[in-house]
Design an enzyme around this catalytic site. Structure first.
Site, PDB file in Angstrom:
ATOM      1  CG  HIS A   3      -1.274  15.084   0.331  1.00  0.00           C
ATOM      2  ND1 HIS A   3      -2.187  14.396  -0.430  1.00  0.00           N
ATOM      3  CD2 HIS A   3      -1.696  16.376   0.360  1.00  0.00           C
ATOM      4  CE1 HIS A   3      -3.131  15.236  -0.846  1.00  0.00           C
ATOM      5  NE2 HIS A   3      -2.851  16.442  -0.372  1.00  0.00           N
ATOM      6  CD  GLU A  37      -4.780  18.644   2.668  1.00  0.00           C
ATOM      7  OE1 GLU A  37      -4.944  19.670   1.999  1.00  0.00           O
ATOM      8  OE2 GLU A  37      -4.094  17.685   2.271  1.00  0.00           O
TER       9      GLU A  37
HETATM   10  P1  PGA Z   1      -7.515  20.895  -3.067  1.00  0.00           P
HETATM   11  O1  PGA Z   1      -6.270  20.060  -2.498  1.00  0.00           O
HETATM   12  O2  PGA Z   1      -7.368  22.312  -2.553  1.00  0.00           O
HETATM   13  O3  PGA Z   1      -7.385  20.783  -4.556  1.00  0.00           O
HETATM   14  O4  PGA Z   1      -8.739  20.242  -2.546  1.00  0.00           O
HETATM   15  C1  PGA Z   1      -5.799  20.225  -1.199  1.00  0.00           C
HETATM   16  C2  PGA Z   1      -4.671  19.240  -0.948  1.00  0.00           C
HETATM   17  O5  PGA Z   1      -4.790  18.092  -1.385  1.00  0.00           O
HETATM   18  O6  PGA Z   1      -3.656  19.597  -0.325  1.00  0.00           O
END
Ligand code: PGA
Length: 244
Positions: A87, A159
């Site tokens: 992440h 992401e």
């Molecule tokens: P968010 O986070 O939905 O708050 O943008 C997603 C993540 O970091 O997995």
């Protein structure tokens, strides 16, 4: 139908977690596509529900003298079946390297826990037009050492760092076309280079207001949801949006 995967980060304390589970367990009942990456100490709250449990982190070493770490074997013993690796918050804050991410993937594979491998470019990288190059390098940096069989067992979460909610500024997310394009690039790249087919998730400010629009992107296999996975109404809406 898409995978709905929550990432509760370190947002909630126990009382809030109890109300969250209470407030969503009926929505999850009878589903097989909802996974919650909760804080380790709250895994037990999901027992007896149809949530699948995910971990937000795993130790690079197996059980032993590693104070403060949680091993893959320990996660397995708590019925964890998914685990986040790479992440962006951990890559940034804990300075996790490709070598460490590889080790984490191996510990999860050894315990037959499905890894969710996160990739995503920063705002600067995107502004410089180097987003695609960057995320493909995040893939090769780790996947070059994996077998095709292992790669086929993991899920990739795209992401973009600039779209992840910081809890303050209003969220800006990529357009459906942008998400579709990069998802196809990721899938094709992994297929051609490693011979593996993987599911690809989108993550970054997914919530009840934008999920119906995002659901139109067929190529996306699911979502990784941070902020909205704190709120039963918000997360419940996203779960229900997959039942239609
Ligand atoms: P968010 O986070 O939905 O708050 O943008 C997603 C993540 O970091 O997995």
């Amino acid at each position: 139908m898409k995978l709905v995967i929550g990432n509760q980060k370190s947002y909630m304390h126990k009382d809030q977690m109890v109300s969250f589970v209470e407030g969503t367990k009926d929505k999850v009942k009878g589903t097989d596509y909802v996974i919650m990456c909760a804080s380790d100490m709250f895994f037990y709250l999901f027992e007896g529900t149809d949530y699948k449990i995910g971990a937000q982190n795993v130790s690079i070493t197996e059980s032993g003298p590693t104070t403060g770490e949680v091993s893959a074997t320990q996660l397995k013993s708590m019925n964890v079946t998914y685990g986040l690796v790479g992440h962006s918050e951990r890559r940034q804050n804990q300075e996790e390297t490709d070598v460490q991410l590889y080790e984490k993937l191996m510990r999860l594979f050894e315990q037959e826990i499905n890894p969710i491998f996160c990739i995503g470019e920063s705002r600067t990288c995107r502004a410089e037009g180097k987003g695609e190059e960057f995320i493909l390098s995040e893939i090769t940096g780790v996947f070059d050492k994996l077998t095709t069989e292992d790669i086929s067992k993991l899920i990739v979460a795209y992401e973009p760092i600039w779209a992840i909610s910081d809890g303050k500024s209003p969220s800006v997310i990529p357009t459906n076309d942008e998400i579709r394009d990069i998802t196809v690039v990721i899938k094709n790249f992994i297929k051609e280079k490693y011979g593996a087919e993987v599911q690809v998730l989108y993550g970054g400010s997914v919530n009840m207001k934008n999920v119906d629009e995002l659901n139109l992107i067929e190529e996306v296999d699911g979502y990784l949801i941070g902020g909205a996975s704190q709120d039963p109404a918000n997360f419940g809406y996203i779960i229900d949006s997959q039942k239609k």
